[in-house]
Write a protein that holds these residues in place. Structure first.
Motif, PDB file in Angstrom:
ATOM      1  N   ALA A   1      -5.852  64.411  11.289  1.00  0.00           N
ATOM      2  CA  ALA A   1      -4.490  64.763  10.858  1.00  0.00           C
ATOM      3  C   ALA A   1      -3.445  64.192  11.826  1.00  0.00           C
ATOM      4  CB  ALA A   1      -4.344  66.274  10.771  1.00  0.00           C
ATOM      5  N   ASP A   2      -2.420  63.564  11.259  1.00  0.00           N
ATOM      6  CA  ASP A   2      -1.306  63.022  12.066  1.00  0.00           C
ATOM      7  C   ASP A   2      -0.215  64.051  12.297  1.00  0.00           C
ATOM      8  OD1 ASP A   2      -2.207  60.304  12.315  1.00  0.00           O
ATOM      9  OD2 ASP A   2      -1.753  60.089  10.174  1.00  0.00           O
ATOM     10  N   PHE A   3      -0.132  65.009  11.372  1.00  0.00           N
ATOM     11  CA  PHE A   3       0.855  66.081  11.518  1.00  0.00           C
ATOM     12  C   PHE A   3       0.399  67.239  10.642  1.00  0.00           C
ATOM     13  CE2 PHE A   3       3.576  65.973   7.607  1.00  0.00           C
ATOM     14  CZ  PHE A   3       2.961  64.900   6.974  1.00  0.00           C
ATOM     15  N   ALA A   4       1.012  68.401  10.886  1.00  0.00           N
ATOM     16  CA  ALA A   4       0.649  69.581  10.098  1.00  0.00           C
ATOM     17  C   ALA A   4       1.896  70.182   9.477  1.00  0.00           C
ATOM     18  CB  ALA A   4      -0.039  70.613  10.983  1.00  0.00           C
ATOM     19  N   VAL A   5       1.710  70.777   8.320  1.00  0.00           N
ATOM     20  CA  VAL A   5       2.810  71.456   7.636  1.00  0.00           C
ATOM     21  C   VAL A   5       2.406  72.904   7.372  1.00  0.00           C
ATOM     22  CG1 VAL A   5       4.102  71.598   5.479  1.00  0.00           C
ATOM     23  CG2 VAL A   5       3.758  69.383   6.586  1.00  0.00           C
ATOM     24  N   LEU A   6       3.279  73.811   7.787  1.00  0.00           N
ATOM     25  CA  LEU A   6       3.067  75.239   7.522  1.00  0.00           C
ATOM     26  C   LEU A   6       3.826  75.600   6.251  1.00  0.00           C
ATOM     27  CD1 LEU A   6       3.700  76.668  11.144  1.00  0.00           C
ATOM     28  CD2 LEU A   6       1.663  75.531  10.218  1.00  0.00           C
ATOM     29  N   ALA A   7       3.077  75.654   5.143  1.00  0.00           N
ATOM     30  CA  ALA A   7       3.711  75.915   3.846  1.00  0.00           C
ATOM     31  C   ALA A   7       3.736  77.417   3.601  1.00  0.00           C
ATOM     32  CB  ALA A   7       2.957  75.171   2.744  1.00  0.00           C
ATOM     33  N   ARG A   8       4.609  78.114   4.314  1.00  0.00           N
ATOM     34  CA  ARG A   8       4.642  79.588   4.357  1.00  0.00           C
ATOM     35  C   ARG A   8       3.328  80.134   4.921  1.00  0.00           C
ATOM     36  NH1 ARG A   8       8.252  82.546   1.741  1.00  0.00           N
ATOM     37  NH2 ARG A   8       7.636  83.996   3.343  1.00  0.00           N
ATOM     38  N   TYR A   9       2.881  79.545   6.039  1.00  0.00           N
ATOM     39  CA  TYR A   9       1.731  80.073   6.767  1.00  0.00           C
ATOM     40  C   TYR A   9       2.227  81.232   7.618  1.00  0.00           C
ATOM     41  CZ  TYR A   9      -2.238  80.241   9.976  1.00  0.00           C
ATOM     42  OH  TYR A   9      -3.313  80.652  10.741  1.00  0.00           O
ATOM     43  N   MET A  10       1.651  82.431   7.375  1.00  0.00           N
ATOM     44  CA  MET A  10       2.259  83.654   7.895  1.00  0.00           C
ATOM     45  C   MET A  10       1.723  84.078   9.256  1.00  0.00           C
ATOM     46  SD  MET A  10       4.332  84.072   5.396  1.00  0.00           S
ATOM     47  CE  MET A  10       4.985  85.751   5.276  1.00  0.00           C
ATOM     48  N   GLN A  11       1.440  83.113  10.119  1.00  0.00           N
ATOM     49  CA  GLN A  11       1.014  83.429  11.479  1.00  0.00           C
ATOM     50  C   GLN A  11       1.883  82.621  12.435  1.00  0.00           C
ATOM     51  OE1 GLN A  11      -1.520  85.459  12.509  1.00  0.00           O
ATOM     52  NE2 GLN A  11      -2.002  86.091  10.415  1.00  0.00           N
ATOM     53  N   ILE A  12       2.208  83.213  13.565  1.00  0.00           N
ATOM     54  CA  ILE A  12       2.956  82.487  14.588  1.00  0.00           C
ATOM     55  C   ILE A  12       1.979  81.670  15.425  1.00  0.00           C
ATOM     56  CG2 ILE A  12       4.428  82.725  16.623  1.00  0.00           C
ATOM     57  CD1 ILE A  12       5.554  85.270  15.279  1.00  0.00           C
ATOM     58  N   LEU A  13       2.266  80.385  15.584  1.00  0.00           N
ATOM     59  CA  LEU A  13       1.380  79.514  16.356  1.00  0.00           C
ATOM     60  C   LEU A  13       1.677  79.668  17.848  1.00  0.00           C
ATOM     61  CD1 LEU A  13       1.487  76.230  14.233  1.00  0.00           C
ATOM     62  CD2 LEU A  13      -0.011  78.221  13.993  1.00  0.00           C
ATOM     63  N   SER A  14       0.624  79.684  18.650  1.00  0.00           N
ATOM     64  CA  SER A  14       0.810  79.815  20.096  1.00  0.00           C
ATOM     65  C   SER A  14       1.147  78.454  20.709  1.00  0.00           C
ATOM     66  CB  SER A  14      -0.467  80.335  20.733  1.00  0.00           C
ATOM     67  OG  SER A  14      -1.446  79.304  20.713  1.00  0.00           O
ATOM     68  N   GLY A  15       1.653  78.497  21.929  1.00  0.00           N
ATOM     69  CA  GLY A  15       1.882  77.268  22.675  1.00  0.00           C
ATOM     70  C   GLY A  15       0.588  76.491  22.872  1.00  0.00           C
ATOM     71  N   ASP A  16      -0.504  77.199  23.035  1.00  0.00           N
ATOM     72  CA  ASP A  16      -1.809  76.531  23.189  1.00  0.00           C
ATOM     73  C   ASP A  16      -2.145  75.695  21.957  1.00  0.00           C
ATOM     74  OD1 ASP A  16      -2.327  77.394  25.686  1.00  0.00           O
ATOM     75  OD2 ASP A  16      -3.596  79.101  25.091  1.00  0.00           O
ATOM     76  N   PHE A  17      -1.926  76.276  20.798  1.00  0.00           N
ATOM     77  CA  PHE A  17      -2.180  75.555  19.548  1.00  0.00           C
ATOM     78  C   PHE A  17      -1.378  74.257  19.543  1.00  0.00           C
ATOM     79  CE2 PHE A  17      -1.252  74.184  15.339  1.00  0.00           C
ATOM     80  CZ  PHE A  17      -2.300  74.549  14.531  1.00  0.00           C
ATOM     81  N   LEU A  18      -0.069  74.393  19.818  1.00  0.00           N
ATOM     82  CA  LEU A  18       0.812  73.227  19.741  1.00  0.00           C
ATOM     83  C   LEU A  18       0.382  72.151  20.729  1.00  0.00           C
ATOM     84  CD1 LEU A  18       4.225  75.094  19.382  1.00  0.00           C
ATOM     85  CD2 LEU A  18       2.924  73.945  17.583  1.00  0.00           C
ATOM     86  N   ARG A  19       0.049  72.577  21.948  1.00  0.00           N
ATOM     87  CA  ARG A  19      -0.342  71.597  22.961  1.00  0.00           C
ATOM     88  C   ARG A  19      -1.681  70.944  22.631  1.00  0.00           C
ATOM     89  NH1 ARG A  19       2.410  75.290  26.124  1.00  0.00           N
ATOM     90  NH2 ARG A  19       0.562  76.627  26.180  1.00  0.00           N
TER      91      ARG A  19
END
Lengths: 295, 295, 295, 295
Positions: free
Chosen positions: A176-194
Motif C-alpha cells: 500500500a502506498d497510502f491508506a484511507v480511513l473511510a469512516r474507520y471508527m478507531q483513533i490511530l496511534s503515533g506508532d501506527f503512523l510511524r
C-alpha cells in the motif's frame, strides 16, 4: 461515445513532477527547459509561493512521456543532478502507468466505502485497492462483490497495539502506498503512523476546526448551526488537527435531529473524501507545515 | 412592470402572529379557527415542534387584515383570552404597517453597512432606520447620503461604560426596536444588553463555532481551511456564542492571504447579515435556549 | 446509537394528507379541526397559494395515527364528506406503513442506479423496489447483489411498441406505484405513459431548459458554460419539458472536456435524482399545470 | 492591520503577460527563460491547451518588474522578437501601475452599478472609472457621490444610431479601455461594438443559454425552475450569445413570484458581474471563438 485518444497523448503515458523548494528566481525556467530538452511536453503547470520574497515555492507539472529521450531512471537521475540539487528541491515523479495502491480501512458505515469502490470501478480514480481492513465483519459481502481481499482485525482497548501492528503488516505486505480511513471508527496511534510511514487520509464529519472529536453531529445540533460539513485531512498524531485537503458544507435547518444530520451529512462526507482521494492520487496535494497546497 | 396589488390583499395590510408554547394536540386547529372566525385569511403558516411528545411548539402565521371584524387591540385581547391562555402561549402580533425601527452600529468597514442601507432603499427590508451610531467619523458622508442621523460616540477603555450608556440613550430616544452591529468593532457589555433590552444582531466573520473572537481570517489562514464563512447571531453576554440566525461559507484555496480572505469574506458577511436582518424583521426567527427556529 | 422512538410516535404510524383546491378562507381551520377532532396529531403542515385572491391552494399535513378514533377507511370517508366536498378538494392520504413501490428503469450508466439502491438499503427512502427493467444486461449483477428481480427488455426501433407494452405489463404485475428512469437511455412514448398511468420521474443531465435532448454535456462544452447541472422532472409527452422537481449545478472551468463534464456531472445527477425521488416518496410534490409545489 | 509590503514586491510594480498561440513543445521554457534572463520574477503562472496534439495554447504569467533590466518598451520589443515571433503568439503585457479605464453604462437599476462603485472605492478593483453613461437621470446623485462624471444620453427608436455614436464618442474621449453594462436596458448594435472597438461586458439575468432575451425572470417563473441564475459575458452582435466569463445560480422555490425572483436575482447578478469585471481587469480572461479561458 468517447473520442479515441491518439497514441502519443495516451493519458496512461503521462507523468507528474511535484517540487517543493526555497523560492528564488529561475525555477520555472530551469524545470521547463529541462523537460523541453528531454522531449517531455508540458500538459499542465501550477505553481505557488508562500512569499515571493524568500518563501517556499511549490510546483506541479504534468507532462507526456511519449517523446522522452531517456529511460525513466536516467531521466530522474539527470533531473536530480541538473535541476533539483542546485535549487535544493524536494521532488517526486509519479507515472500514470503505475497507479497508487490504496489500503481502505472501514468500520460499519458503508457510504464513504462504497462511494470509493464505485468510483474506482468507473475509472474515476487511477488506483489499485489491494486490501480492505475492518474491525467488523459487516461489509465483507460488499468487498467481495468488488473482488477485493477483506481482512477483519478486531480492535479492543487491550489489543490495540497488536491490532495496529497487524494492520500495518497487512498494508506493507500488500504494497500500500497510502491508506484511507473511510469512516474507520478507531483513533490511530503515533506508532501506527510511524510504522506505516505513508500518508493516511481521514474524513471527519464536521467542518474542522469546529467540532473536533466524537459525535460532531450531536455537537452541531446542540450549537444550533445552520450548516453542517465534512473535512478530509491527512492524519497526524494530534486528533483531527492534520493538514486539510478538502472541505464542504450543506445547509440545514432547525427541523433536523442529530440522526437526520447524520443522514444528510453522509452525502457531504462521501463527496469530500472522494475529492481528497482524487487530489492525492493525482499528486495535486503538497503538504507544508500543517497546511496543504492543492493544485 | 409590477402588477398592481388588489386592495384587499395589500401587503401593507398583513400581520404576523408568532407563538411558542408546550406542544399538545389542537393548537393549529384552535389558532386557525380563531383567525377564520374573525375574518383573517391565512397566507402562510409554519410550525415546528422540538418533540411531538411533550416538547416545545413554535408557529408563525401570516394573515390578511382586510376582512378583520375587530379593531387590532380587541383582536389581540380576544386572542389572549380565547386561545393563548388555555394553551399557555408566549405570543406576539406584528403589523406590516408598523415597520420595525433598526439602530445601526458601525465602525469603519462599510460593506455590511452600505448593503443594509441599500436594501432598505430598494424596499427589500420593511424597516425604519432612525439612527446610525459609530465610534468613528468615517462613514458620516454615506449616512448623510441616505438621509439618516449619524452619531459619533467614541469608545475608549476608560469611557466604555459612559459611551454605552450614551448609545443606549440614543437608541431608546430614537425608539429603536432592535440593533444591528454591521461590523461594529467593540464588544458590548452585559450592561449594554440589559439596559437596551431589545434584540441585538451581530455578524461574525467566521463559521462559528470555529474561530471565535478576534482575527478569525488570520486564524482561518493559519489552520489552512478550504472554506471561510460568516455567522449572524443574536448577541448575548458570552462572546460569539449567541443563538445563530444565518451562516454561509465560500470556498478558498492555498493562494489566499489573510488580507485576501478578508476581501473575499466581505461578500459572505454582507449576504449573511442581510439574510438574518430580513428574517428578524419579518418575524421569522423564534429563539429558544441558545438556538433559533427560522421559518 | 439511535435513540429509541416512543411507540405512540412511531414514524411508521404516520400519514400524509395532500390537498389541492380553489383558495378561500377557512381551509386550514377546517382541515386542522377535523384532524384534531379525530385524534390525529399534526406533526408538520405546509401550505401555498398561487394567489390568495382566487388562486389555487395547496396543503400537505403530516400527522400521527396513534390516537385516531376511526379506522382508515372510515377516516377517509368522513374526510371526503365533511371537509373535501364542501371545499372542492382534490386530496389523497398516504400511510408510511404502506411504502410506495418503485419500478427502476436503467440502461448502462450505474451511478444514479446504485445511489438509489444504496439509499433504499440505508433506510433513507421508504420504498419497495419490486423490479428493475433494463434494455441491457450490464447491471444484472448489481441488481442481484441487492436482491431485486432484474428484467432485460431490449428495445430497437422496430420493437419499441412491443417492448414498452412488455415493460408496462411487468410494472403493473409488480404493483409499481411510480417509475424512475435512472439514466434510462430511451425516450418513452405517450402510449407508455398513458398505459402505465402513474408518475414517471426522469433525471436529465443539464440545467433545463438549457440543453434539451441528446448530448447535453457536449452542448454545454460547445457553449462554454461555467456551470453544469442536472434536472429531475416528471415525464410528459414533450421531451424534457415536464414539471421540474429538483435541480442543481456544479461549477466547471475551461479545463474540462465533454468527457470530464460527464464525469463531474454524475455527482450532481445522482444527488438531484435522489432528492426528487425522496420528495415524491414523502408526498412533498404537488403538480399543477407544468409546475410543481415541493413542500 | 495590513502587513507592509516590501518595496521590491510592491503589488503596484507587477505586470501580466497573456499569450495565445498554436500549441507545440517549448513554449513555457522559452517564456520563463526570457523572463528570468531579464530579471522578471514569476509570481503566478497558468496555462491551458485545447488539445496538446495541435490545439491552441493559452498562458498567463504574472511577474515582478523590480529587477527588470530593460525599460518597458525595450522589454516588449525584445519579447516580440525573441519569443513571440518564433512561436506565432498573440500576446499582451499589462502593468498594474496603469489601471484599466472602465466606462459604466446603466439605466435605472442600481444594484450592479453601486456594487461596482463600492468595490472600486474599497480598492477591490484596480480600475479608473472616467465616466458613467445612462439613458435616464435617476442615478445621477449616486454617481456624483462617487465623484464620477455622469452623462445622460437618452435613447429612442429613432435616435438610437445618434445616441450610440454619442456614447462611443464620450467613451473614446474619456479613454475607456472597456465598457460594462450594469443592467443597461438597451441592446447595442453591431455598429456600436465595431466603432467602440474594445471589450464590452454585460450581465444577463439568467443562467444562459436558458432564457435568452427579455424578461428572463418571468420566463423562469413560467417554466417552474428551481434555480435562477446570472451570466456575465462579452457582448457580441448576437443577443446574449457572447463568450461567457462567469455564471452563478441561487435556489428558489414555488413560493416566488416574478417580482420576488427579480429581487433574489439581484444578489446573484451583482456578484457575478463583479467577478467577471475583476477577472477581466486582472487579465485573467482569454477569448477564443465563442468561449473563454478564465485563469
Amino acid at each position: 461515445m468517447t473520442v479515441p485518444v491518439p497514441a502519443a497523448l495516451d493519458p496512461l503515458n503521462t507523468a507528474v513532477l511535484t517540487i517543493t523548494c526555497p523560492d528564488r528566481g529561475g525555477i520555472v525556467a530551469a524545470v521547463s527547459q529541462f523537460l523541453h530538452n528531454h522531449g517531455a511536453n508540458i500538459l499542465h503547470s501550477d505553481q505557488h509561493s508562500t512569499d515571493p520574497a524568500g518563501g517556499t515555492f511549490f510546483m506541479r507539472m504534468e507532462f507526456h512521456l511519449a517523446g522522452l529521450d531517456l529511460a525513466r531512471d536516467q531521466f530522474e537521475r539527470a533531473f536530480a543532478t541538473v535541476v533539483a540539487a542546485p535549487f535544493g528541491m524536494e521532488w517526486r515523479v509519479s507515472y500514470t502507468t503505475q497507479p497508487k495502491r490504496m489500503a481502505l480501512l472501514v468500520s460499519r458505515y458503508d457510504h464513504c466505502f462504497l462511494d470509493l469502490l464505485w468510483r474506482k470501478r468507473r475509472g474515476e480514480l487511477n488506483i489499485e485497492i489491494p486490501l480492505i481492513i475492518s474491525n467488523h465483519d459487516d461489509l465483507r459481502r460488499d468487498a467481495e462483490m468488488f473482488g477485493i481481499p477483506f481482512h477483519v482485525v478486531p480492535v479492543t482497548k487491550d489489543t490495540k497495539a497488536e491490532a495496529e501492528a497487524e494492520q500495518v503488516r497487512l498494508m506493507h505486505e500488500a504494497g500500500a502506498d497510502f491508506a484511507v480511513l473511510a469512516r474507520y471508527m478507531q483513533i490511530l496511534s503515533g506508532d501506527f503512523l510511524r510504522s506505516f510511514g505513508r500518508p493516511v487520509i481521514n474524513i471527519h464529519h464536521s467542518f474542522l476546526p469546529a467540532f473536533v472529536g466524537a459525535n460532531p453531529y450531536r455537537a452541531a445540533f446542540n450549537r444550533g448551526v445552520k450548516l453542517i460539513g465534512a473535512t478530509s485531512h491527512y492524519v497526524t498524531e494530534e486528533l483531527d488537527a492534520g493538514p486539510i485537503i478538502a472541505q464542504d458544507v450543506i445547509p440545514v435547518t432547525h427541523r433536523e435531529t442529530p440522526d437526520s444530520l447524520m443522514r444528510i451529512g453522509r452525502d457531504v462526507e462521501r463527496q469530500v473524501l472522494a475529492r481528497a482521494v482524487k487530489a492525492h492520487v493525482e499528486d495535486r496535494v503538497l503538504v507544508y507545515g500543517n497546511k496543504t497546497v492543492v493544485f
